[in-house]
Design an enzyme around this catalytic site. Structure first.
Site, PDB file in Angstrom:
ATOM      1  CG  ASN A  84       8.436  -1.627   0.852  1.00 56.36           C
ATOM      2  OD1 ASN A  84       7.704  -1.617   1.829  1.00 56.36           O
ATOM      3  ND2 ASN A  84       9.179  -0.591   0.518  1.00 56.36           N
ATOM      4  CE1 TYR A  98       8.619   5.294   2.554  1.00 50.22           C
ATOM      5  CE2 TYR A  98       7.193   7.179   2.886  1.00 50.22           C
ATOM      6  CZ  TYR A  98       7.585   5.905   3.214  1.00 50.22           C
ATOM      7  OH  TYR A  98       6.938   5.242   4.218  1.00 50.22           O
ATOM      8  N   PRO A 107       0.793  -1.226   0.000  1.00 52.89           N
ATOM      9  CG  PRO A 107      -0.916  -1.557   1.560  1.00 52.89           C
ATOM     10  CD  PRO A 107       0.385  -2.135   1.069  1.00 52.89           C
ATOM     11  CG  ASN A 108      -0.464   4.335   1.027  1.00 49.74           C
ATOM     12  OD1 ASN A 108      -1.402   4.753   0.348  1.00 49.74           O
ATOM     13  ND2 ASN A 108      -0.620   3.896   2.262  1.00 49.74           N
ATOM     14  CG  HIS A 129      10.688  -1.725   5.284  1.00 48.08           C
ATOM     15  ND1 HIS A 129       9.337  -1.657   5.032  1.00 48.08           N
ATOM     16  CD2 HIS A 129      10.903  -2.901   5.920  1.00 48.08           C
ATOM     17  CE1 HIS A 129       8.759  -2.736   5.509  1.00 48.08           C
ATOM     18  NE2 HIS A 129       9.682  -3.515   6.042  1.00 48.08           N
ATOM     19  CB  ALA A 168       1.155   0.597   6.639  1.00 46.88           C
ATOM     20  NE  ARG A 211       3.235   7.612   1.668  1.00 51.63           N
ATOM     21  CZ  ARG A 211       3.659   6.469   2.193  1.00 51.63           C
ATOM     22  NH1 ARG A 211       4.035   5.470   1.426  1.00 51.63           N
ATOM     23  NH2 ARG A 211       3.690   6.308   3.488  1.00 51.63           N
ATOM     24  CD  GLU A 228       9.693  -6.833   6.256  1.00 45.62           C
ATOM     25  OE1 GLU A 228       8.851  -7.743   6.381  1.00 45.62           O
ATOM     26  OE2 GLU A 228      10.053  -6.097   7.188  1.00 45.62           O
ATOM     27  NE  ARG A 245       8.938   6.618   8.628  1.00 44.86           N
ATOM     28  CZ  ARG A 245       8.054   6.341   7.684  1.00 44.86           C
ATOM     29  NH1 ARG A 245       8.224   5.301   6.884  1.00 44.86           N
ATOM     30  NH2 ARG A 245       6.987   7.100   7.529  1.00 44.86           N
TER      31      ARG A 245
END
Length: 145
Positions: A75, A24, A11-12, A101, A78, A19, A99, A108
């Site tokens: 990735n 990012y 997502p996103n 990120h 969330a 964003r 995985e 964070r």
């Protein structure tokens, strides 16, 4: 024989470059995906990209991946922090997952510090921006899967 890898984006991640540029970066998602494919090609890996904002669609791709790909770079966005369904799907197939990120999730917000999907993966790469995808591809290229 060329290895086949699925880059699975949650997502996103289609909004990268739009964003939270301070987190990012400014490079858009399409450019990142193209760069990952080019890097893969340069080291003998065929990369296919799939992005969805829907957990079920990601799970369906994981199920399909078991008969098509040698490895998956994921990735989960969330979903990393609460999707036991993704964890179970990863555990349910017999191919390695890494995985990745782009941000350092450990620097964070507190809720981002724990990954429920990472324990189902070979390893986790975080905090190196889009370069993290290349690092995962390099590992896959250099490792007997």
């Amino acid at each position: 024989m060329k290895k086949k890898v699925l880059l699975l984006l949650g997502p996103n991640l289609n909004l990268v470059g739009i964003r939270e540029k301070s987190v990012y970066g400014e490079v858009n998602a399409e450019t990142i995906e193209d760069n990952v494919k080019k890097y893969g090609e340069s080291i003998g890996i065929e990369v296919t990209v799939f992005q969805s904002n829907w957990e079920g669609a990601l799970i369906d791709e994981i199920h399909k991946a078991r008969t098509v790909y040698d490895a998956v770079i994921i990735n989960p966005g969330a979903l990393t922090h609460y999707s036991y369904a993704l964890h179970d799907a990863i555990k349910g197939v017999s191919i390695p997952f890494i995985e990745v990120h782009m941000s350092n999730i450990h620097q964070r917000e507190e809720f981002r510090h724990k990954s429920v999907t990472a324990p189902a993966c070979v390893g986790q790469i975080a905090g190196f921006g889009a370069k993290g995808y290349d690092l995962a591809l390099s590992y896959i290229a250099e490792t007997e899967l």
